[in-house]
Design an enzyme around this catalytic site. Structure first.
Site, PDB file in Angstrom:
ATOM      1  N   TRP A  10     -22.998   9.381 -21.525  1.00 38.95           N
ATOM      2  CA  TRP A  10     -24.319   8.754 -21.349  1.00 38.95           C
ATOM      3  C   TRP A  10     -25.428   9.521 -22.051  1.00 38.95           C
ATOM      4  O   TRP A  10     -26.551   9.036 -22.143  1.00 38.95           O
ATOM      5  CB  TRP A  10     -24.654   8.645 -19.858  1.00 38.95           C
ATOM      6  CG  TRP A  10     -23.719   7.786 -19.066  1.00 38.95           C
ATOM      7  CD1 TRP A  10     -22.594   7.125 -19.518  1.00 38.95           C
ATOM      8  CD2 TRP A  10     -23.805   7.491 -17.671  1.00 38.95           C
ATOM      9  NE1 TRP A  10     -21.996   6.439 -18.489  1.00 38.95           N
ATOM     10  CE2 TRP A  10     -22.723   6.660 -17.338  1.00 38.95           C
ATOM     11  CE3 TRP A  10     -24.699   7.866 -16.669  1.00 38.95           C
ATOM     12  CZ2 TRP A  10     -22.505   6.184 -16.047  1.00 38.95           C
ATOM     13  CZ3 TRP A  10     -24.484   7.391 -15.384  1.00 38.95           C
ATOM     14  CH2 TRP A  10     -23.404   6.556 -15.082  1.00 38.95           C
ATOM     15  N   LYS A  11     -25.147  10.731 -22.479  1.00 35.50           N
ATOM     16  CA  LYS A  11     -26.163  11.587 -23.124  1.00 35.50           C
ATOM     17  C   LYS A  11     -27.377  11.742 -22.191  1.00 35.50           C
ATOM     18  O   LYS A  11     -27.223  11.653 -20.984  1.00 35.50           O
ATOM     19  CB  LYS A  11     -26.539  11.032 -24.501  1.00 35.50           C
ATOM     20  CG  LYS A  11     -25.284  10.736 -25.331  1.00 35.50           C
ATOM     21  CD  LYS A  11     -25.528  10.493 -26.777  1.00 35.50           C
ATOM     22  CE  LYS A  11     -24.187  10.244 -27.460  1.00 35.50           C
ATOM     23  NZ  LYS A  11     -24.318  10.099 -28.903  1.00 35.50           N
ATOM     24  N   GLU A 168     -14.954  12.903 -33.634  1.00 34.56           N
ATOM     25  CA  GLU A 168     -16.182  12.126 -33.744  1.00 34.56           C
ATOM     26  C   GLU A 168     -16.887  12.466 -35.050  1.00 34.56           C
ATOM     27  O   GLU A 168     -17.633  13.466 -35.114  1.00 34.56           O
ATOM     28  CB  GLU A 168     -17.120  12.452 -32.574  1.00 34.56           C
ATOM     29  CG  GLU A 168     -16.548  12.111 -31.215  1.00 34.56           C
ATOM     30  CD  GLU A 168     -17.664  11.906 -30.198  1.00 34.56           C
ATOM     31  OE1 GLU A 168     -17.780  10.793 -29.680  1.00 34.56           O
ATOM     32  OE2 GLU A 168     -18.433  12.844 -29.958  1.00 34.56           O
ATOM     33  N   GLY A 234     -20.526   6.303 -26.697  1.00 33.57           N
ATOM     34  CA  GLY A 234     -21.916   6.651 -26.397  1.00 33.57           C
ATOM     35  C   GLY A 234     -22.691   5.413 -25.987  1.00 33.57           C
ATOM     36  O   GLY A 234     -22.603   4.948 -24.852  1.00 33.57           O
ATOM     37  N   GLY A 235     -23.432   4.847 -26.927  1.00 31.43           N
ATOM     38  CA  GLY A 235     -24.334   3.718 -26.645  1.00 31.43           C
ATOM     39  C   GLY A 235     -23.695   2.598 -25.833  1.00 31.43           C
ATOM     40  O   GLY A 235     -24.285   2.115 -24.852  1.00 31.43           O
TER      41      GLY A 235
HETATM   42  P1  PGA Z   1     -21.957   6.400 -30.065  1.00 32.63           P
HETATM   43  O1  PGA Z   1     -21.808   7.913 -29.538  1.00 32.63           O
HETATM   44  O2  PGA Z   1     -20.818   5.613 -29.463  1.00 32.63           O
HETATM   45  O3  PGA Z   1     -23.299   5.942 -29.567  1.00 32.63           O
HETATM   46  O4  PGA Z   1     -21.864   6.449 -31.552  1.00 32.63           O
HETATM   47  C1  PGA Z   1     -20.563   8.529 -29.394  1.00 32.63           C
HETATM   48  C2  PGA Z   1     -20.723   9.954 -28.926  1.00 32.63           C
HETATM   49  O5  PGA Z   1     -21.691  10.611 -29.312  1.00 32.63           O
HETATM   50  O6  PGA Z   1     -19.894  10.459 -28.147  1.00 32.63           O
END
Ligand code: PGA
Length: 252
Positions: A10-11, A168, A234-235
């Site tokens: 989720w950051k 990643e 992420g998103g």
């Molecule tokens: P993202 O991020 O799916 O938004 O590209 C992935 C991550 O940073 O783990």
């Protein structure tokens, strides 16, 4: 068979209300299945409410980073044992945003990985190259250096007996650009090969996730590749329906 995993990073996003809404939606999905582990990585302040909400579900949770130190005068840091105390089973280590924005070196990432293991957490070691590094044909050397920093720790390859790797590519994170299944598979294959040089059984058992703009529309194709064992999202993990759709892609 290696474990398959779909994890949501989720950051630094959300609020108490957001966490309640998202986790309630995930709780009410009845398709979680032993075949694929679902994990969420909320920000630190929400780990306890995550524990409350997910304790009786098959969904696991973890933190987005941890301190390499076990306790003491380290203002602002959070230790591995604090994370297990909040019910965390997993922790992300060396996400590219930690490496790039907060200056975490591969040596520091390796120390965090070891701290996680010592506390009984399962670290998800994130590795990946920038666009400039890919264009300079340095993808493998970058990923190898990031992996070797951990392999050089006491315990070496055995540290990966219970651990996860996430490939990643930095250029694919949050950009909408995704590595093609073939591009990702070739790096995953190399990562597994690097592990296999030291121990083929551990190499075969270690899940390697792909991360970088995974969405419901591309997840299934990526997860079909033989060395891609799921995703770090992420998103798209911030929307219950997208996270669940990606999860279903890993079941397929
Ligand atoms: P993202 O991020 O799916 O938004 O590209 C992935 C991550 O940073 O783990």
């Amino acid at each position: 068979m290696r474990p398959r995993i779909v994890a949501g990073n989720w950051k630094m996003q959300g609020s108490q209300a957001f966490v309640l809404e998202l986790l309630t939606a995930l709780q009410s999905y009845d398709g979680w299945n032993d075949e694929v582990e679902a994990i969420v990585f909320p920000p630190f302040p929400y780990l306890l409410s995550t524990q409350d909400l997910l304790e009786k579900t098959p969904i696991a949770w973890g933190a987005q980073t941890l301190s390499e130190f076990s306790n003491g005068a380290y203002t602002g840091e959070v230790s591995a044992s604090m994370l297990t105390d909040c019910g965390c089973e997993y922790v992300l280590v060396g996400h590219s945003e930690r490496r790039q924005l907060f200056g975490e070196s591969s040596a520091q990432v390796a120390a965090k990985f070891v701290a996680a293991k010592q506390a009984g957490l399962i670290p998800i070691l994130c590795v990946g190259e920038t666009l400039a590094e890919r264009e300079a044909d340095r993808t493998l050397s970058v990923v190898t250096e990031q992996l070797q920093a951990v392999l050089a720790q006491p315990g070496g390859i055995e540290l990966f007996e219970t651990a996860v790797i996430a490939y990643e590519p930095v250029w694919a994170i949050g950009t909408g650009l995704t590595a093609t299944p073939a591009q990702a598979q070739s790096v995953h294959h190399e990562i597994r090969h690097l592990l296999a040089i030291q121990d083929s059984t551990i190499a075969q058992q270690c899940p390697i996730l792909y991360g970088g703009s995974v969405k419901p529309s591309n997840a299934t194709e990526l997860f079909k590749e033989s060395d891609i064992d799921g995703g770090l999202i992420g998103g798209a993990a911030l929307k219950a329906e997208d996270f669940i759709a990606i999860y279903r892609g890993a079941l397929a």
